[in-house]
Write a protein that holds these residues in place. Structure first.
Motif, PDB file in Angstrom:
ATOM      1  N   VAL A 102      -4.984  -7.612  -2.203  1.00 57.72           N
ATOM      2  CA  VAL A 102      -4.973  -6.202  -2.605  1.00 57.72           C
ATOM      3  C   VAL A 102      -5.117  -6.066  -4.113  1.00 57.72           C
ATOM      4  O   VAL A 102      -5.749  -5.130  -4.605  1.00 57.72           O
ATOM      5  CB  VAL A 102      -3.693  -5.512  -2.088  1.00 57.72           C
ATOM      6  N   ARG A 103      -4.563  -7.005  -4.876  1.00 56.35           N
ATOM      7  CA  ARG A 103      -4.680  -6.949  -6.330  1.00 56.35           C
ATOM      8  C   ARG A 103      -6.137  -7.035  -6.772  1.00 56.35           C
ATOM      9  O   ARG A 103      -6.514  -6.485  -7.814  1.00 56.35           O
ATOM     10  CB  ARG A 103      -3.899  -8.090  -6.985  1.00 56.35           C
ATOM     11  N   ALA A 125      -0.934   8.347  -4.443  1.00 52.23           N
ATOM     12  CA  ALA A 125      -1.366   7.145  -5.155  1.00 52.23           C
ATOM     13  C   ALA A 125      -2.753   7.297  -5.765  1.00 52.23           C
ATOM     14  O   ALA A 125      -3.112   6.554  -6.675  1.00 52.23           O
ATOM     15  CB  ALA A 125      -1.349   5.947  -4.210  1.00 52.23           C
ATOM     16  N   ALA A 175      -3.510  -0.949 -12.056  1.00 53.77           N
ATOM     17  CA  ALA A 175      -3.586  -1.791 -10.866  1.00 53.77           C
ATOM     18  C   ALA A 175      -2.230  -2.413 -10.592  1.00 53.77           C
ATOM     19  O   ALA A 175      -1.302  -2.331 -11.402  1.00 53.77           O
ATOM     20  CB  ALA A 175      -4.635  -2.881 -11.076  1.00 53.77           C
ATOM     21  N   ILE A 176      -2.106  -3.033  -9.435  1.00 54.82           N
ATOM     22  CA  ILE A 176      -0.881  -3.745  -9.108  1.00 54.82           C
ATOM     23  C   ILE A 176      -0.744  -4.928 -10.062  1.00 54.82           C
ATOM     24  O   ILE A 176      -1.673  -5.719 -10.218  1.00 54.82           O
ATOM     25  CB  ILE A 176      -0.915  -4.230  -7.651  1.00 54.82           C
ATOM     26  N   LEU A 219       0.805  -1.215   0.000  1.00 56.76           N
ATOM     27  CA  LEU A 219       0.000   0.000   0.000  1.00 56.76           C
ATOM     28  C   LEU A 219       0.840   1.269   0.000  1.00 56.76           C
ATOM     29  O   LEU A 219       0.313   2.364  -0.186  1.00 56.76           O
ATOM     30  CB  LEU A 219      -0.925   0.011   1.224  1.00 56.76           C
ATOM     31  N   ARG A 258      -8.582   0.061  -6.596  1.00 54.70           N
ATOM     32  CA  ARG A 258      -7.461   0.789  -6.018  1.00 54.70           C
ATOM     33  C   ARG A 258      -7.876   2.042  -5.269  1.00 54.70           C
ATOM     34  O   ARG A 258      -7.516   2.245  -4.105  1.00 54.70           O
ATOM     35  CB  ARG A 258      -6.460   1.137  -7.124  1.00 54.70           C
ATOM     36  N   GLN A 259      -8.622   2.941  -5.923  1.00 50.51           N
ATOM     37  CA  GLN A 259      -8.933   4.214  -5.281  1.00 50.51           C
ATOM     38  C   GLN A 259      -9.796   4.059  -4.035  1.00 50.51           C
ATOM     39  O   GLN A 259      -9.508   4.688  -3.012  1.00 50.51           O
ATOM     40  CB  GLN A 259      -9.577   5.167  -6.295  1.00 50.51           C
ATOM     41  N   VAL A 292      -7.446   2.924  -1.298  1.00 45.54           N
ATOM     42  CA  VAL A 292      -6.579   3.995  -0.807  1.00 45.54           C
ATOM     43  C   VAL A 292      -7.351   4.937   0.112  1.00 45.54           C
ATOM     44  O   VAL A 292      -6.873   5.317   1.188  1.00 45.54           O
ATOM     45  CB  VAL A 292      -5.962   4.763  -1.996  1.00 45.54           C
TER      46      VAL A 292
END
Length: 426
Positions: free
Chosen positions: A363-364, A207, A213-214, A72, A368-369, A372
């Motif tokens: 997490v993948r 971020a 994405a990761i 993260l 994402r947003q 975060v």
């Protein structure tokens, strides 16, 4: 003396606590340690066993706390300089390698620190008066070396400005009254909102603008040779020794100095990124060992966990004896404490590799947003919980200061001036 099986059982419970605090961004093991001290009188068990749980939690936390930093980009102060190099490895699809490098760095540093801790503490004890007299000058020298370690004149000026801003923030906020519903009695401080704002929220805010994405995390083959890995881990051990005896110096600060300033928050070679992960993880784990030896030999608690052990020894459970550090270490003995550290470290290595890979996969899959924003909200909630409304205001102010380093081309490690500055100048 507590039965060995009881101590072992409590140590395993501590491993669970350390795993929890390591994986939750912004939640520090010190809070759990003081919580255990507070409830120790009501626990049907000897103080030595509770102490084993506190110590095991502290050790495992040093292993697991790297995971949120890698995935993260939310580091603790201790691992801040290694967070962005590690995060870059995750973005390059090398997260599983980074987790294993971290585990290896911590394991090698543990072995070296256990061998060095007692004789080094005895040497420090012989010259402690000179050390304390020279402390302001030593801390000022550390701050100066951090600035000089920047690669360009612009970066050095930016680092100097960030150091000054963080020092001013420390003078302004460290002594403010802290009180929150999550803070155990006598353990409230502004450190949670300060570190969450300086080292966590700014990375997350930046971020929000990042795209994509990761990527898949496939490789586990090490990108460092055995000699390079050993050198970085031993540099981390030396950093851990520095942290163990100098207040205000974090493992991340020591790693910057030990590795000569490579890596950090700016562009770096792939080898430098990997070396930083190894060194900062090693320094964090070595610090836990040196802090225990410092308590046993010098009678000086040098971490939140060892402060909690001291409190447990002087006023906790009925199984404890009186007498400061002797009480904190006497129920287990220094040998027993080191055995608990080794046990916890072995379990921490297994947990880091297995849970770290699971954390990457989880997490993948998450958007994402929203993720975060949720973590930023968690950091703010923990600041309010540990330090009250005033802690929330400090978190916001620290976040503004934490946004400065990348915009000035400097490393975030200069923000440790929040502790270094007041200690050196106060």
């Amino acid at each position: 003396m507590a039965p060995p099986l009881t101590v072992l059982t409590y140590a395993c419970v501590g491993v669970g606590f350390g795993t929890l605090t390591g994986l939750v961004p912004g939640l520090h093991v010190n809070n759990v340690a003081f919580l255990l001290v507070g409830v120790a009188p009501s626990i049907d068990g000897p103080a030595a066993a509770v102490g084993a749980a506190i110590l095991a939690a502290g050790v495992v936390h040093t292993f697991l706390s790297i995971v949120p930093a890698l995935v993260l980009g939310v580091p603790e102060a201790a691992t801040a300089p290694g967070a962005l190099p590690g995060h870059r490895l995750v973005l390059a699809g090398r997260g599983r390698e980074a987790i294993r490098l971290s585990a290896l760095g911590s394991s090698v540093a543990l072995v070296a620190a256990v061998a060095l801790a007692v004789p080094l503490s005895q040497v420090i004890a012989a010259g402690r008066e000179y050390l304390f007299a020279a402390l302001p000058f030593l801390l000022a020298a550390v701050a100066a070396l951090l600035v000089l370690a920047e690669p360009t004149r612009r970066a050095r000026l930016g680092g100097l400005f960030c150091l000054a801003a963080a020092t001013a923030l420390g003078f302004l906020t460290l002594d403010l009254p802290a009180s929150g519903p999550l803070s155990p009695e006598g353990a409230a401080s502004m450190l949670a909102p300060l570190f969450g704002g300086l080292f966590g929220a700014p990375v997350l805010l930046d971020a929000l603008d990042a795209e994509g994405a990761i990527p898949p995390q496939d490789g586990t083959t090490f990108g460092l040779t055995r000699i390079e890995t050993l050198r970085a881990a031993l540099a981390g051990t030396g950093g851990g020794a520095l942290v163990g005896y100098l207040p205000g110096v974090s493992a991340g600060v020591a790693a910057v100095l030990a590795l000569g300033g490579a890596g950090g928050s700016g562009p770096a070679g792939r080898g430098a990124d990997r070396a930083y992960v190894v060194a900062t993880s090693g320094a964090d784990t070595a610090t836990a060992v040196f802090a225990v030896a410092s308590l046993a030999v010098l009678g000086a608690p040098r971490s939140g966990v060892t402060v909690a052990l001291t409190e447990l020894g002087t006023g906790g459970n009925g199984g404890a004896t009186a007498g400061g550090s002797a009480a904190a270490t006497g129920t287990l003995g220094l040998g027993g404490l080191l055995l608990v550290i080794v046990l916890a470290a072995g379990l921490g290595t297994v947990v880091l590799v297995s849970v770290g890979d699971w954390y990457l996969r989880l997490v993948r899959r998450l958007p994402r947003q929203p993720l975060v924003l949720a973590v930023i909200g968690l950091l703010l909630a923990l600041s309010l919980g540990f330090a009250g409304v005033l802690g929330g205001a400090v978190f916001a102010l620290a976040t503004l200061v934490g946004l400065l380093p990348p915009r000035l081309g400097a490393r975030r490690v200069h923000l440790m001036g929040v502790l270094l500055g007041p200690l050196a100048l106060g």
